[in-house]
Design a protein around this motif. Structure first.
Motif, PDB file in Angstrom:
ATOM      1  N   ASN A   1      49.692  80.911  83.687  1.00 42.62           N
ATOM      2  CA  ASN A   1      49.242  82.088  82.943  1.00 42.62           C
ATOM      3  C   ASN A   1      50.229  82.469  81.843  1.00 42.62           C
ATOM      4  OD1 ASN A   1      46.922  82.371  84.409  1.00 42.62           O
ATOM      5  ND2 ASN A   1      47.730  83.917  85.802  1.00 42.62           N
ATOM      6  N   GLY A   2      51.489  82.169  82.042  1.00 45.09           N
ATOM      7  CA  GLY A   2      52.488  82.496  81.028  1.00 45.09           C
ATOM      8  C   GLY A   2      52.498  81.540  79.865  1.00 45.09           C
ATOM      9  N   TYR A   3      51.944  80.343  80.071  1.00 45.95           N
ATOM     10  CA  TYR A   3      51.991  79.307  79.040  1.00 45.95           C
ATOM     11  C   TYR A   3      50.836  79.404  78.053  1.00 45.95           C
ATOM     12  CZ  TYR A   3      53.061  74.658  77.152  1.00 45.95           C
ATOM     13  OH  TYR A   3      53.406  73.615  76.328  1.00 45.95           O
ATOM     14  N   VAL A   4      49.776  80.089  78.449  1.00 49.93           N
ATOM     15  CA  VAL A   4      48.611  80.181  77.572  1.00 49.93           C
ATOM     16  C   VAL A   4      48.842  81.232  76.487  1.00 49.93           C
ATOM     17  CG1 VAL A   4      47.013  79.426  79.366  1.00 49.93           C
ATOM     18  CG2 VAL A   4      47.462  81.867  79.071  1.00 49.93           C
ATOM     19  N   GLU A   5      48.113  81.080  75.387  1.00 50.65           N
ATOM     20  CA  GLU A   5      48.287  81.946  74.233  1.00 50.65           C
ATOM     21  C   GLU A   5      47.343  83.143  74.221  1.00 50.65           C
ATOM     22  OE1 GLU A   5      50.492  81.770  71.893  1.00 50.65           O
ATOM     23  OE2 GLU A   5      51.301  79.747  71.927  1.00 50.65           O
ATOM     24  N   GLU A   6      46.299  83.129  75.044  1.00 51.81           N
ATOM     25  CA  GLU A   6      45.275  84.159  74.927  1.00 51.81           C
ATOM     26  C   GLU A   6      45.510  85.308  75.897  1.00 51.81           C
ATOM     27  OE1 GLU A   6      41.451  82.703  76.031  1.00 51.81           O
ATOM     28  OE2 GLU A   6      42.217  81.517  77.684  1.00 51.81           O
ATOM     29  N   GLY A   7      44.914  86.458  75.564  1.00 48.54           N
ATOM     30  CA  GLY A   7      44.932  87.604  76.464  1.00 48.54           C
ATOM     31  C   GLY A   7      46.302  88.236  76.603  1.00 48.54           C
ATOM     32  N   GLY A   8      46.392  89.153  77.569  1.00 48.57           N
ATOM     33  CA  GLY A   8      47.633  89.879  77.786  1.00 48.57           C
ATOM     34  C   GLY A   8      48.790  88.986  78.166  1.00 48.57           C
ATOM     35  N   GLU A   9      48.516  87.923  78.942  1.00 48.77           N
ATOM     36  CA  GLU A   9      49.588  87.026  79.349  1.00 48.77           C
ATOM     37  C   GLU A   9      50.113  86.217  78.166  1.00 48.77           C
ATOM     38  OE1 GLU A   9      50.630  87.605  82.109  1.00 48.77           O
ATOM     39  OE2 GLU A   9      49.119  87.873  83.647  1.00 48.77           O
ATOM     40  N   GLY A  10      49.326  86.112  77.089  1.00 49.84           N
ATOM     41  CA  GLY A  10      49.739  85.346  75.936  1.00 49.84           C
ATOM     42  C   GLY A  10      50.962  85.905  75.240  1.00 49.84           C
ATOM     43  N   VAL A  11      51.317  87.141  75.536  1.00 50.86           N
ATOM     44  CA  VAL A  11      52.521  87.726  74.947  1.00 50.86           C
ATOM     45  C   VAL A  11      53.751  86.907  75.338  1.00 50.86           C
ATOM     46  CG1 VAL A  11      53.971  89.785  74.835  1.00 50.86           C
ATOM     47  CG2 VAL A  11      51.490  90.011  74.942  1.00 50.86           C
ATOM     48  N   MET A  12      53.767  86.368  76.560  1.00 51.86           N
ATOM     49  CA  MET A  12      54.930  85.597  77.005  1.00 51.86           C
ATOM     50  C   MET A  12      55.117  84.343  76.161  1.00 51.86           C
ATOM     51  SD  MET A  12      57.389  85.816  79.255  1.00 51.86           S
ATOM     52  CE  MET A  12      56.972  86.528  80.855  1.00 51.86           C
ATOM     53  N   ALA A  13      54.023  83.669  75.825  1.00 56.04           N
ATOM     54  CA  ALA A  13      54.132  82.494  74.962  1.00 56.04           C
ATOM     55  C   ALA A  13      54.641  82.878  73.583  1.00 56.04           C
ATOM     56  CB  ALA A  13      52.775  81.805  74.868  1.00 56.04           C
ATOM     57  N   ARG A  14      54.190  84.037  73.087  1.00 53.98           N
ATOM     58  CA  ARG A  14      54.656  84.514  71.783  1.00 53.98           C
ATOM     59  C   ARG A  14      56.158  84.812  71.826  1.00 53.98           C
ATOM     60  NH1 ARG A  14      50.991  88.815  70.629  1.00 53.98           N
ATOM     61  NH2 ARG A  14      52.498  90.472  70.969  1.00 53.98           N
ATOM     62  N   ILE A  15      56.606  85.409  72.909  1.00 54.23           N
ATOM     63  CA  ILE A  15      58.035  85.695  73.067  1.00 54.23           C
ATOM     64  C   ILE A  15      58.841  84.407  73.079  1.00 54.23           C
ATOM     65  CG2 ILE A  15      59.771  86.542  74.704  1.00 54.23           C
ATOM     66  CD1 ILE A  15      57.740  88.705  75.525  1.00 54.23           C
ATOM     67  N   TYR A  16      58.345  83.416  73.800  1.00 56.02           N
ATOM     68  CA  TYR A  16      59.072  82.149  73.911  1.00 56.02           C
ATOM     69  C   TYR A  16      59.223  81.482  72.551  1.00 56.02           C
ATOM     70  CZ  TYR A  16      60.347  77.501  75.626  1.00 56.02           C
ATOM     71  OH  TYR A  16      61.001  76.315  75.860  1.00 56.02           O
ATOM     72  N   ARG A  17      58.167  81.526  71.731  1.00 58.60           N
ATOM     73  CA  ARG A  17      58.231  80.925  70.398  1.00 58.60           C
ATOM     74  C   ARG A  17      59.128  81.717  69.458  1.00 58.60           C
ATOM     75  NH1 ARG A  17      53.868  81.629  68.162  1.00 58.60           N
ATOM     76  NH2 ARG A  17      52.404  82.369  69.731  1.00 58.60           N
ATOM     77  N   GLU A  18      59.261  82.996  69.732  1.00 58.40           N
ATOM     78  CA  GLU A  18      60.064  83.871  68.870  1.00 58.40           C
ATOM     79  C   GLU A  18      61.556  83.768  69.154  1.00 58.40           C
ATOM     80  OE1 GLU A  18      60.132  86.752  65.749  1.00 58.40           O
ATOM     81  OE2 GLU A  18      58.442  85.649  66.600  1.00 58.40           O
ATOM     82  N   MET A  19      61.915  83.454  70.391  1.00 60.78           N
ATOM     83  CA  MET A  19      63.314  83.551  70.812  1.00 60.78           C
ATOM     84  C   MET A  19      64.320  82.778  69.953  1.00 60.78           C
ATOM     85  SD  MET A  19      64.333  85.617  73.150  1.00 60.78           S
ATOM     86  CE  MET A  19      63.975  86.507  74.680  1.00 60.78           C
ATOM     87  N   PRO A  20      64.035  81.550  69.534  1.00 61.94           N
ATOM     88  CA  PRO A  20      65.079  80.829  68.777  1.00 61.94           C
ATOM     89  C   PRO A  20      65.405  81.441  67.415  1.00 61.94           C
ATOM     90  CG  PRO A  20      63.431  79.302  69.674  1.00 61.94           C
ATOM     91  CD  PRO A  20      62.884  80.683  69.845  1.00 61.94           C
ATOM     92  N   LEU A  21      64.506  82.250  66.884  1.00 59.32           N
ATOM     93  CA  LEU A  21      64.700  82.744  65.519  1.00 59.32           C
ATOM     94  C   LEU A  21      65.983  83.540  65.376  1.00 59.32           C
ATOM     95  CD1 LEU A  21      63.811  83.323  62.630  1.00 59.32           C
ATOM     96  CD2 LEU A  21      62.460  85.230  63.502  1.00 59.32           C
ATOM     97  N   ASN A  22      66.194  84.509  66.263  1.00 62.06           N
ATOM     98  CA  ASN A  22      67.355  85.381  66.114  1.00 62.06           C
ATOM     99  C   ASN A  22      68.665  84.623  66.286  1.00 62.06           C
ATOM    100  OD1 ASN A  22      66.056  87.822  65.534  1.00 62.06           O
ATOM    101  ND2 ASN A  22      65.625  88.193  67.694  1.00 62.06           N
ATOM    102  N   SER A  23      68.627  83.521  67.024  1.00 63.83           N
ATOM    103  CA  SER A  23      69.833  82.710  67.181  1.00 63.83           C
ATOM    104  C   SER A  23      70.159  81.939  65.911  1.00 63.83           C
ATOM    105  CB  SER A  23      69.642  81.737  68.356  1.00 63.83           C
ATOM    106  OG  SER A  23      70.843  81.062  68.653  1.00 63.83           O
ATOM    107  N   ILE A  24      69.108  81.592  65.149  1.00 57.38           N
ATOM    108  CA  ILE A  24      69.298  80.795  63.927  1.00 57.38           C
ATOM    109  C   ILE A  24      69.519  81.673  62.694  1.00 57.38           C
ATOM    110  CG2 ILE A  24      68.136  79.186  62.353  1.00 57.38           C
ATOM    111  CD1 ILE A  24      66.703  78.050  64.838  1.00 57.38           C
ATOM    112  N   TRP A  25      68.705  82.734  62.580  1.00 52.38           N
ATOM    113  CA  TRP A  25      68.746  83.577  61.388  1.00 52.38           C
ATOM    114  C   TRP A  25      70.097  84.270  61.258  1.00 52.38           C
ATOM    115  CZ3 TRP A  25      66.899  89.155  60.724  1.00 52.38           C
ATOM    116  CH2 TRP A  25      66.810  89.473  59.359  1.00 52.38           C
TER     117      TRP A  25
END
Length: 546
Positions: free
Chosen positions: A404-428
């Motif tokens: 449920n955490g790996y899918v992009e849709e619905g309320g659980e999709g927030v976790m996938a969005r967070i995972y994709r977002e995480m590297p940005l702040n380390s690089i920027w």
């Protein structure tokens, strides 16, 4: 056709809750760093960003990516980026909360701390739109290097009005600013920039130049103006470059394409070229590097704040899911091994919160010598360590939700969005090595050893492992750590300061488990490896989002 089964044992989404009231770690860190701060605005923001309506805007802004229009239908060059209406709703909420300009508007007792807490809360909702918010925050004080421009633009940069129209600043109640620093050949090495600035006279805004060149990363290109670096006769210099010129015509900023990024989908990041674009010098010619470093300090704070907010949201999602999902006869959150994972994540999230807000407090007290040293020391430390922990944290939190955490849709999709977002702040704004090297430079500024000892002193005796680390750090700093040792030093300074802060703000269960694991060695190489003495139930109860 009849349904084949009833859907059950699927958790309800985490929605309709107050993110501020349920974040005990944040509230305790606020009480410690800014006891006089009125929490009412943060309480209101926490309620707003937890609503299903705002969560829907976050989803829509990310699933409907920005679209670049280089020309209109008649063939005229326009260089505009079209956003989904939900993007503008999010921007309006962030600007309305003052996340772009509270410290520069006056009226708050601890403006940087207040803004930092709000920035973390909003990040839990949607981080992409905070890119132009963060750049506006960092660019505003730098603009004082051109008094005439600041007189015109300053009040509108702190306004709580959001207006996305690409028109003259005179016709807008509020404006935003971006930055353009890196180029293809240099990246973090901005001294390698080739964009040229040629003097073109002067006017009411001071020394005017014509810029010709490019920027490889030009984020939020629909901002009203940008601070950019270019090579002037005296060297690399800082310039104010508006999208719309004082005469109402559009500046010659050509958007080549939008970046196809891993995450940060709601925000447009672009590649641009300057075709004799007009810009006005900010500060002295040849002093661009010091100015960009000053702005970078603030955006690096935001990187730490952003990752901290994402950690909190990932933890909240994991707690919400495991509290409702049953497996092997009882809720996941009651399973001993899951308890260990959740408690370990909660410790990491609370420690990040404590360090990020402590850094914000140093920005509020720039007139204090100790606080200036701590700001210089903790900025690279917090940026390095908190952001470096983010991706690992998100991956572990995602596992708590399973598929449920790996899918992009619905309320659980927030976790996938967070995972994709995480590297940005380390690089920027400087990846890990840049931050570690900056820490080495910071250790040569003033009496850093005495400042760090003063910072850790209130926690002396709280835990033996913290005392041992506090005793060892001065000699390592005095010995002038070499480059290969810089990351290890950044890690250990971060852990020592985090432990000292928790000793002053968190319950004993949190302090003991953090020090025993992170400092005492009673820990493995993955989350969920806390020792048997940790009070898992108490740590989890403190972190619950409802």
């Amino acid at each position: 056709m009849d349904a084949t089964h009833e859907v059950f044992n699927q958790p309800a989404p985490l929605a309709g809750y107050n993110l501020f009231r349920t974040n005990h770690a944040l509230r305790d860190a606020l009480a410690f760093n800014a006891p006089q701060l009125d929490p009412a605005p943060l309480d209101a923001l926490g309620a707003a960003v937890g609503t299903p309506e705002m969560q829907a805007h976050a989803r829509l802004a990310n699933t409907n990516a920005p679209v670049l229009h280089t020309h209109d239908r008649f063939g005229r060059r326009i260089d505009e980026v079209e956003f989904h209406p939900s993007y503008h709703a999010l921007m309006g909420a962030a600007v309305g909360a003052g996340l772009h300009g509270t410290p520069w508007a006056g009226g708050s007792a601890s403006p940087h701390v207040q803004r930092a807490a709000g920035f973390m809360l909003f990040t839990e909702l949607e981080p992409s739109t905070l890119c132009p918010i963060s750049m506006t925050y960092a660019a505003t004080p730098a603009l004082r290097g051109n008094a005439a421009v600041f007189a015109d633009w300053g009040p509108k940069l702190t306004s709580h009005a959001y207006d996305p129209a690409l028109v003259s600043w005179r016709d807008k109640a509020g404006v935003t600013m971006g930055m353009g620093m890196t180029e293809k050949q240099g990246g973090s090495d901005v001294r390698a920039n080739t964009t040229q600035a040629v003097r073109d006279g002067s006017d009411a805004w001071g020394e005017r130049y014509v810029l010709t060149g490019h920027k490889w990363f030009f984020s939020a290109p629909m901002c009203d103006a940008f601070l950019v670096l270019a090579q002037a006769p005296a060297g690399l210099s800082c310039f104010f470059l508006p999208r719309v010129l004082p005469d109402g015509t559009r500046n010659a900023v050509r958007i080549q394409r939008l970046k196809d990024k891993l995450g940060n989908q709601a925000n447009a990041s672009s590649e641009v070229e300057f075709h004799a674009a007009r810009a006005w010098r900010v500060g002295e010619e040849g002093r661009g590097i010091p100015q960009i470093l000053e702005m970078g300090t603030m955006t690096r704070l935001d990187c730490a704040l952003g990752t901290t907010g994402l950690m909190r949201q990932a933890l909240a999602l994991a707690l919400n899911h495991t509290a409702q999902r049953n497996a092997f006869g009882k809720p996941l959150i009651a399973q001993p091994l899951m308890k260990n994972v959740l408690a370990d994540l909660a410790l990491e999230s609370e420690a990040a919160t404590a360090l990020a807000l402590r850094l914000a407090r140093a920005f509020d007290r720039a007139d204090d010598a100790h606080e200036r040293l701590m700001a210089r020391l903790l900025t690279p430390v917090a940026k390095f360590w908190i952001c470096k922990r983010g991706s690992h944290f998100a991956q572990e939190a995602m596992e708590c939700l399973g598929g449920n955490g790996y899918v992009e849709e619905g309320g659980e999709g927030v976790m996938a969005r967070i995972y994709r977002e995480m590297p940005l702040n380390s690089i920027w704004e400087g990846a890990g090595n840049i931050m570690a090297l900056d820490l080495l430079r910071a250790t040569r500024k003033g009496d850093v050893v005495a400042a760090l000892a003063h910072e850790l002193a209130p926690a002396r005796g709280a835990h033996a492992a913290l005392d041992r680390l506090a005793d060892a750090l001065p000699s390592r700093i005095d010995a002038m750590a070499t480059e290969p040792e810089a990351r290890r030093l950044a890690q250990d300074v971060a852990l020592a300061v985090q432990a000292a802060l928790l000793a002053q703000t968190a319950p004993p269960a949190v302090v003991d488990a953090f020090c025993a694991s992170r400092l005492g060695g009673d820990w493995g190489h993955a989350f969920g490896t806390l020792g048997t003495g940790a009070d898992l139930d108490a740590i989890i109860a403190r972190a619950m989002p409802h």
